[in-house]
Design an enzyme around this catalytic site. Structure first.
Site, PDB file in Angstrom:
ATOM      1  N   CYS A 155      39.545  21.916  15.697  1.00  0.00           N
ATOM      2  CA  CYS A 155      39.741  22.645  16.950  1.00  0.00           C
ATOM      3  C   CYS A 155      40.040  21.706  18.101  1.00  0.00           C
ATOM      4  CB  CYS A 155      38.493  23.477  17.263  1.00  0.00           C
ATOM      5  SG  CYS A 155      38.581  25.063  16.439  1.00  0.00           S
ATOM      6  N   CYS A 179      43.352  25.588  15.706  1.00  0.00           N
ATOM      7  CA  CYS A 179      42.555  26.413  16.610  1.00  0.00           C
ATOM      8  C   CYS A 179      42.318  25.713  17.938  1.00  0.00           C
ATOM      9  CB  CYS A 179      41.271  26.878  15.939  1.00  0.00           C
ATOM     10  SG  CYS A 179      39.973  25.692  15.879  1.00  0.00           S
TER      11      CYS A 179
END
Ligand code: APR
Length: 255
Positions: free
Chosen positions: A80, A161
């Site tokens: 992420c 992400c």
């Protein structure tokens, strides 16, 4: 004695064994921190799923889906806010990720790391793997190497992400090429419920007039889901090199 050596060479050192050796050794190097029995098992699973995609198939008839099992059979980590895509900037991007460990490209993940720079194919009716006499990238669209990169790029993009980054080449007239792997596969696989934004880093050299107003970048912006926050910044290649030479304590302070 020479006959015995020849038999051993055919049995042990055939073309398939060279590829297997490289794949297994890169895989175990990558998984250095895993315990050895687990590591061997993961790498054997990877090899079996990898060869299962193209061995025995015509060199120009390997669809992207042939690598589905491979993509699903290896462990994948979440990165992420750290995913880095690239197009026509391969060298500087990998110098950057290896030197700073700040962001992660496909080639810094298991499958990308293992296959980077390799060539492979199978032959109809043969159980062997080959590394020579394989189709070039543009020779036929469904060649085993191109389909591999297409499939793993789609998976890499779909798993991104948070805020992702892409480094594009500001020395080109069209830094965003809709026909590149980034433009034709990765952008189309972004998942806007996982990803929040895309930050373009337009890598420029002193001599060019790279600008975020470039019309190809407007096309990139249009191709994105409006839910994704788009940003763009021109960064001199020398600044990136400076960052590699002297990595900042906090990632994100490079530009
Ligand atoms: N001939 C040979 N190899 C090619 C060709 C070609 N015509 N086109 C692409 N490749 C291979 C090369 O290995 C090259 O270094 O793909 C690599 C990337 O090509 P680029 O055009 O520079 O970039 P792009 O097509 O956008 O692919 C990079 O895709 O794999 C993902 O995550 C990765 O974001 C990255 C993007």
């Amino acid at each position: 004695l020479s006959i015995l050596a020849a038999i051993l060479a055919i049995g042990l050192g055939g073309p398939g064994n060279d590829l297997r050796r490289v794949v297994m050794s890169r895989c175990t190097t990558f998984l250095e921190r895993e315990d050895p029995p687990n590591r061997r098992k993961i790498c054997q699973t990877l090899w079996d799923a990898f060869t299962g995609a193209f061995v025995g198939r015509d060199q120009c008839e390997v669809p992207l889906e042939a690598y589905d099992q491979l993509v699903h059979s290896v462990p994948q980590k979440d990165h992420c806010h750290r995913t880095l895509f690239w197009s026509k900037t391969k060298h500087v991007v990998h110098q950057f990720t290896q030197g700073t460990k700040c962001l992660v490209t496909l080639e810094d993940t298991l499958l990308g790391f293992v296959m980077d720079g390799l060539t492979w194919c199978g032959r109809n009716g043969s159980r062997k793997t080959f590394t020579t006499g394989c189709p070039r990238w543009t020779q036929c669209p469904l060649n085993p190497v191109r389909s591999f990169w297409g499939r793993v790029s789609a998976a890499f993009a779909a798993s991104a992400c948070g805020n992702a980054t892409v480094m594009l080449n500001g020395s080109l007239a069209t830094p965003f090429d809709p026909n590149s792997t980034f433009g034709s596969i990765e952008v189309k696989n972004f998942n806007s419920s996982r990803m929040t934004g895309l930050a373009v880093v337009l890598v420029a050299s002193e001599s060019d007039s790279a600008t975020c107003e470039n019309s190809s970048l407007q096309n990139l912006q249009k191709a994105l889901d409006p839910a994704l926050k788009y940003s763009c910044k021109v960064v001199q290649q020398s600044q990136i090199q400076g960052c590699i030479a002297d990595p900042p304590l906090a990632c994100g302070k490079c530009w």
